[in-house]
Design a protein around this motif. Structure first.
Motif, mmCIF file in Angstrom:
data_model
loop_
_atom_site.group_PDB
_atom_site.id
_atom_site.type_symbol
_atom_site.label_atom_id
_atom_site.label_comp_id
_atom_site.label_asym_id
_atom_site.label_seq_id
_atom_site.Cartn_x
_atom_site.Cartn_y
_atom_site.Cartn_z
ATOM 1 N N LEU A 42 13.072 -1.239 17.621
ATOM 2 C CA LEU A 42 11.731 0.063 17.703
ATOM 3 C C LEU A 42 10.630 -1.019 18.343
ATOM 4 C CD1 LEU A 42 11.076 2.910 16.810
ATOM 5 C CD2 LEU A 42 9.896 1.884 15.032
ATOM 6 N N THR A 81 7.438 -0.911 18.099
ATOM 7 C CA THR A 81 6.251 -1.404 17.235
ATOM 8 C C THR A 81 6.969 -2.300 16.134
ATOM 9 O OG1 THR A 81 6.821 0.319 15.669
ATOM 10 C CG2 THR A 81 5.126 0.684 17.524
ATOM 11 N N ASN A 96 5.163 4.576 5.850
ATOM 12 C CA ASN A 96 5.543 4.049 6.997
ATOM 13 C C ASN A 96 6.848 3.656 7.358
ATOM 14 O OD1 ASN A 96 2.761 4.585 7.688
ATOM 15 N ND2 ASN A 96 2.339 2.622 6.723
ATOM 16 N N VAL A 120 9.721 4.979 10.306
ATOM 17 C CA VAL A 120 10.720 4.030 11.196
ATOM 18 C C VAL A 120 11.921 3.994 10.916
ATOM 19 C CG1 VAL A 120 8.686 2.387 11.535
ATOM 20 C CG2 VAL A 120 10.280 1.904 9.637
ATOM 21 N N LEU A 134 4.085 7.057 17.434
ATOM 22 C CA LEU A 134 4.282 5.459 17.487
ATOM 23 C C LEU A 134 3.596 5.115 18.668
ATOM 24 C CD1 LEU A 134 6.911 4.304 16.040
ATOM 25 C CD2 LEU A 134 8.086 4.575 17.972
ATOM 26 N N GLU A 135 3.163 5.639 19.641
ATOM 27 C CA GLU A 135 2.329 4.984 21.008
ATOM 28 C C GLU A 135 0.903 5.107 20.593
ATOM 29 O OE1 GLU A 135 4.589 7.188 20.976
ATOM 30 O OE2 GLU A 135 3.829 9.144 21.840
ATOM 31 N N GLY A 170 2.043 4.527 14.662
ATOM 32 C CA GLY A 170 2.847 5.547 13.724
ATOM 33 C C GLY A 170 2.635 5.393 12.550
#
Ligand SMILES: Cc1cc2nc3c(=O)[nH]c(=O)nc-3n(C[C@H](O)[C@H](O)[C@H](O)COP(=O)(O)O)c2cc1C
Ligand code: SF4
Ligand code: SF4
Ligand code: SF4
Ligand code: FES
Ligand code: FES
Lengths: 617, 326
Positions: free
Chosen positions: B52, B54, B230, B234, B291-292, B298
């Motif tokens: 991912l 992030t 969180n 993800v 997310l961005e 995110g």
């Protein structure tokens, strides 16, 4: 770090055991008594506490050794002292086989049921223990808490204990004020029952290993074993000890590395990487400090050579470590010794202490011992770093390689015990002279661990290039059906394949490996399928579980083999063998580390060389 | 594609450019670029599961492996940096074989029914997870949490071992269905040093018995969890799921295709996180953050993630019709 701690409180005994390794707490924030006015205003800690993370495993060892298991209160206290989040510490404690996280009796006998022992007395021990003491801990119903009377003993199975030369082997651990740890060989069923019930007291550990070549003047690496008192610096010095160190210091670091390179020394831990190249790479790294790590985890089934060196010639390893550190600019050396080798750890600690006290260490240099806690994977160099750093033994992705980013993120040399001991003759007689022994690029002598169906099991030192047939003759074999060469990560050879010069080149050409020097011999009547099942089980148990190909692949491999052996195949043996090959190739190609990459190796050779699972048409 | 976020301080050092070949096409990228990002710049997609943008790459799933000429083993595209002159194959027979096996090994041991895109992948790689044997029945609650590391349980030849177990429902906000967990480590990273710094969960045990766990496997309310969710954000498999979504799915009332997605600003505090509200039949059924988004990456806190029920009045769960919606 602001972490939520556990509610349970440690007992006074647990607190004392932890404080004995971590030192007394200094304030209310790291587990000390409340009340000081200063504590109410400032919270000392932060980085200075987090930097102590590497003390987590020693602290868990302290609890395990004192109480026999790691309780919630004990774990919580360690977390408070070291600023480690409880979930994180739980992940570490549940990774290592020798840490118990549910109540366990203080006295536990770990009985080796691995390939070298299972047909050499383990079964009789198991039967005796089952009838006298009940089932082993692991055979308690899955997931149930094994709560046993603290005064009783318990027993468990263990993978190879590195004492295959004295099969059957067992490790006795007795928790208490002075924890007892004994690695015992030639265990009889009656003795095992006595050790578990406590009626038999633990014999003192003065074990002298089988040294079949004792006194042979051609020995280089083994020449002091069984000859020079391993507990005395004076004796080592009288036998010529520390002359190589003096010579190395006079030569200078670069010249030492040049000799090691000229000697064409390659690693003896399994991967056969050129040692000189590794040393040079670390020496020239700008980042500091540099570290040296001696890999004494020796958990490859069938391997026991390092145990012999550590217990019989510890001063030589200390001297080698000092030379290697000098050459690579390492200011600190760590010796990571598997937990199943208590005598080796004692002897090394003694040798380090005596050498330090004699003022032989260079200013600022020191050697520290770290003990494993029951995990084969921690022999993999990057998993070993993680373990020293106080974490789960999960291998790192390479690159970056340890020579750049190693222990604590610093340039690090990792070498096997035997590799390091070769440095003494190289420095003393020069690389060229050293390289004149052996053949081609396989230079020097090498230690082989002969066990199984041989008349004289033990560690043998022979020049590289010696024929396997001659080595077997030295140990005395009678009826041979197969040989496991290189360990569980190695391959089986048929009896008609023993005409093999023991060099890197020849073994590679023959599609096998010398690995860690394992030569385990199986007799004609041996149940080889059972041996293969045990190896498959070993990889399933020892996988760290990080990557999918190995975590699930080792399970599928073991299942398919069991289905074949039990006659419960899915669509016939041919289909199962094809499935094994597919899984095996993916494990080899896509796993992170050498464990997964070699998990199919012995199985494959059992299928293709020994034809143990031939399709019946 | 460059990573969405740079963890830590922005890297402003000038970069040397590196030229390599991927599937026969030359490409020039800054040094330090990962193979997967170099692939993206050529429009080549590589399947991933544990990767991912992030999070720091853990490279554990091995779905993204590619073949690098001259290398003994395959390389994880998600984390391996490019090198000058590298010759990369993303579709060779070796690559396809390992990807297929990774997918099969997962699908035969884990419930992937709520992993987005998984059925397409299983088809693309011609997977037949059934060939490893009939699925093992679910483990009794708690048993997988109690396995002793390194201690052997002989396999049951009648089944292919699985991680199946009952869903852990121990709080009102989210559930943990570890029968769906592929052990991608994302939740551990998100809860730990990469985002939340709460460290409520970690990987415990080892080998096939490895699992995500709180300390001593205690229920979440007794753990350090602060319900930021969180980890849910993800999780690639749906193993972690908001309780509302879980209940609606169970009731057959979860209709993702009928949901409207609207970005807004969280009304709670001055940070002003971007909230994405997922609305079904005029009811907020889920809240996420993009997310961005450079502020949140995110992430949200318990209020932004779960605290929007007031919008729908006193008893929103009842009014979302968990039981009654048709
Ligand atoms: C699963 C696994 C276990 C290993 N165990 C050991 C070990 O017990 N002792 C050892 O010296 N090397 C072991 N190795 C090899 C080490 O990773 C490393 O290559 C070695 O310590 C380097 O030292 P050398 O160059 O002197 O051989 C192991 C490797 C793997 C993949
Ligand atoms: S190959 Fe096995 S032991 Fe190595 S990292 Fe992967 S799961 Fe862990
Ligand atoms: S909800 Fe937040 S605090 Fe709780 S486990 Fe998930 S990431 Fe960690
Ligand atoms: S729970 Fe989800 S995010 Fe966490 S490891 Fe499992 S699959 Fe990955
Ligand atoms: S000690 Fe038992 S197999 Fe090695
Ligand atoms: S996506 Fe690269 S290893 Fe998982």
């Amino acid at each position: 770090m602001d972490i939520k701690l556990l509610d349970a409180t440690p007992t006074a005994v647990e607190r004392a055991a932890v404080d004995a390794v971590l030192g007394a707490p200094t304030n209310a924030w790291d587990g000390g008594a409340r009340g000081s006015a200063r504590d109410a205003h400032t919270a000392p800690g932060g980085k200075s506490v987090r930097d102590r993370r590497h003390e987590l495993i020693p602290a868990l060892h302290a609890l395990q050794g004192r109480v026999g298991w790691i309780s919630e209160g004990g774990l919580g206290y360690v977390c408070e002292r070291l600023g480690v989040p409880p979930a994180d510490a739980w992940g570490v404690a549940t990774f290592y086989a020798l840490f118990a996280t549910t109540p366990r009796p203080q006295r536990v006998l770990h009985v080796c049921d691995d390939v070298g022992c299972r047909n050499r007395g383990t079964r009789e021990i198991e039967h005796a223990l089952e009838s006298a003491c009940g089932r082993s801990v692991r055979e308690a119903p899955a997931g149930s808490q094994v709560v046993l009377d603290e005064r009783d003993g318990a027993w468990m199975h263990s993978p190879c204990l590195g004492l295959c030369d004295a099969a059957p082997a067992a490790l006795l651990t007795i928790a208490g004020e002075t924890p007892v740890e004994r690695l015992l060989g030639h265990v009889t069923p009656q003795q095992a029952v006595g050790l578990v019930t406590g009626s038999d007291s633990a014999p003192a550990d003065s074990h002298v290993p089988e040294l079949p070549q004792h006194g042979d003047p051609s020995l280089v690496l083994l020449k002091r074993c069984g000859v020079v008192d391993p507990t005395s610096l004076e004796a080592y010095r009288t036998a010529g000890g520390f002359t190589a160190l003096a010579k190395a210091r006079a030569m200078g670091a670069e010249a030492v590395i040049a000799e090691v390179s000229a000697a064409k020394l390659v690693g003896r831990g399994g991967a056969a990487f050129p040692t000189g190249r590794k040393w040079e790479a670390v020496r020239t790294q700008a980042a500091s400090p540099h570290y040296l790590v001696c890999n004494a985890d020796e958990s490859e089934p069938g391997t026991f050579k390092d145990r012999v060196l550590l217990t019989q010639d510890p001063f030589a390893l200390v001297e080698s470590l000092m030379i290697a550190s000098f050459a690579t600019g390492a200011s600190r050396a760590f010796v990571y010794i598997r937990a199943e080798y208590p005598l080796a750890a004692d002897r090394m600690a003694n040798a380090i202490q005596q050498t330090r006290d004699a003022g032989l260490f260079a200013a600022g240099f020191d050697i520290e011992i770290r003990r494993g806690a029951g995990a084969y994977i921690c022999g993999e160099e990057t998993a070993l770093f993680e373990s020293i750093e106080g974490k789960r033994g999960e291998p790192r992705s390479k690159p970056p390689f340890p020579v750049e980013v190693g222990l604590f993120g610093k340039p690090t040399v990792v070498n096997n015990v035997e590799t390091l001991l070769n440095v003494l003759p190289i420095v003393l007689e020069g690389g060229a002279r050293y390289a004149s022994t052996g053949s081609g690029n396989s230079t020097g002598t090498r230690l082989f661990c002969l066990s199984g169906a041989v008349a004289r099991p033990g560690v043998y030192e022979v020049p590289m290039g010696t024929n396997l047939r001659d080595l077997l003759a030295m140990a005395g074999t009678d009826s041979v059906s197969a040989i496991l060469l290189g360990g569980a990560a190695g391959t089986f050879l048929r009896a008609d394949e023993i005409d093999l010069p023991l060099t890197l080149e020849a073994s590679r050409a023959a599609n096998t490996t010398l690995g860690s020097g394992v030569v385990m011999v199986f007799a004609d009547h041996a149940d080889l399928r059972d041996v293969v099942l045990r190896i498959a089980g070993f990889f399933r148990d020892e996988s760290c579980g990080q990557c999918v190909p190995c975590r699930v692949g080792t399970v599928r491999q073991e299942e398919a083999l069991h289905r074949i052996v039990k006659g419960a195949t899915l669509g016939g043996t041919g289909r199962e063998l094809a499935l094994l090959e597919e899984v095996g190739v993916a494990m080899r190609d896509a796993s992170i580390c050498g464990l997964g990459q070699t998990a199919y190796s012995a199985v494959e050779s059992a299928i293709k060389r020994l034809r143990l699972f031939e399709v019946v048409s | 594609m460059t990573p969405l976020v740079q963890l830590g301080r922005p890297d402003r050092t000038p970069k040397t450019m590196v030229t390599l070949t991927i599937d026969g096409q030359a490409v020039t990228v800054p040094e330090g670029t990962t193979i997967i990002n170099a692939c993206e710049s050529l429009g080549i997609t590589v399947p991933t599961l544990c990767y991912l943008e992030t999070l720091r790459p853990v490279n554990v799933c091995r779905l993204c492996v590619v073949e690098v000429e001259g290398a003994r083993v395959l390389a994880p595209a998600c984390s391996r940096a490019v090198e000058p002159g590298m010759q990369v194959q993303t579709q060779s027979a070796r690559v396809k074989h390992s990807r297929k096996l990774v997918l099969e090994l997962l699908a035969s041991s884990v419930d992937l029914s709520t992993t987005p895109g998984m059925s397409d992948l299983l088809e693309e790689y011609d997977c037949s997870p059934e060939r490893y044997g009939p699925p093992e029945p679910p483990h009794a609650p708690g048993t997988r949490d109690a396995h002793i590391p390194g201690h052997h349980q002989p396999p049951n030849v009648a089944y292919a071992a699985r991680v199946a177990q009952p869903t852990k429902v121990d709080n009102d906000l989210y559930i943990r269905d570890y029968g769906k967990c592929v052990l991608c480590y994302k939740c551990v990273e998100a809860c730990g040093p990469d985002h939340q710094n709460t460290f409520a969960i970690a990987v415990a045990g080892r080998g096939f018995d490895a699992r995500i766990s709180t300390e001593l496997a205690v229920p979440l309310p007794q753990s350090a969890c602060v319900y930021c969710g969180n980890c849910i954000a993800v999780c690639p498999t749906g193993a972690l799921m908001a309780k509302d979504e879980y209940d609606m799915r169970a009731a057959g009332t979860w209709h993702e295709e009928a949901q409207q997605v609207t970005d807004t600003i969280c009304p709670y505090c001055g940070v002003g996180c971007t909230l994405t509200l997922h609305v079904q039949d005029d009811i907020i059924v889920k809240s996420t953050s993009p997310l961005e988004n450079s502020i949140t990456l995110g992430n949200l806190c318990i209020k932004g993630r779960f605290g929007w029920r007031f919008v729908q009045g006193p008893n929103p769960v009842a009014s979302t019709g968990v039981s009654g919606r048709g």
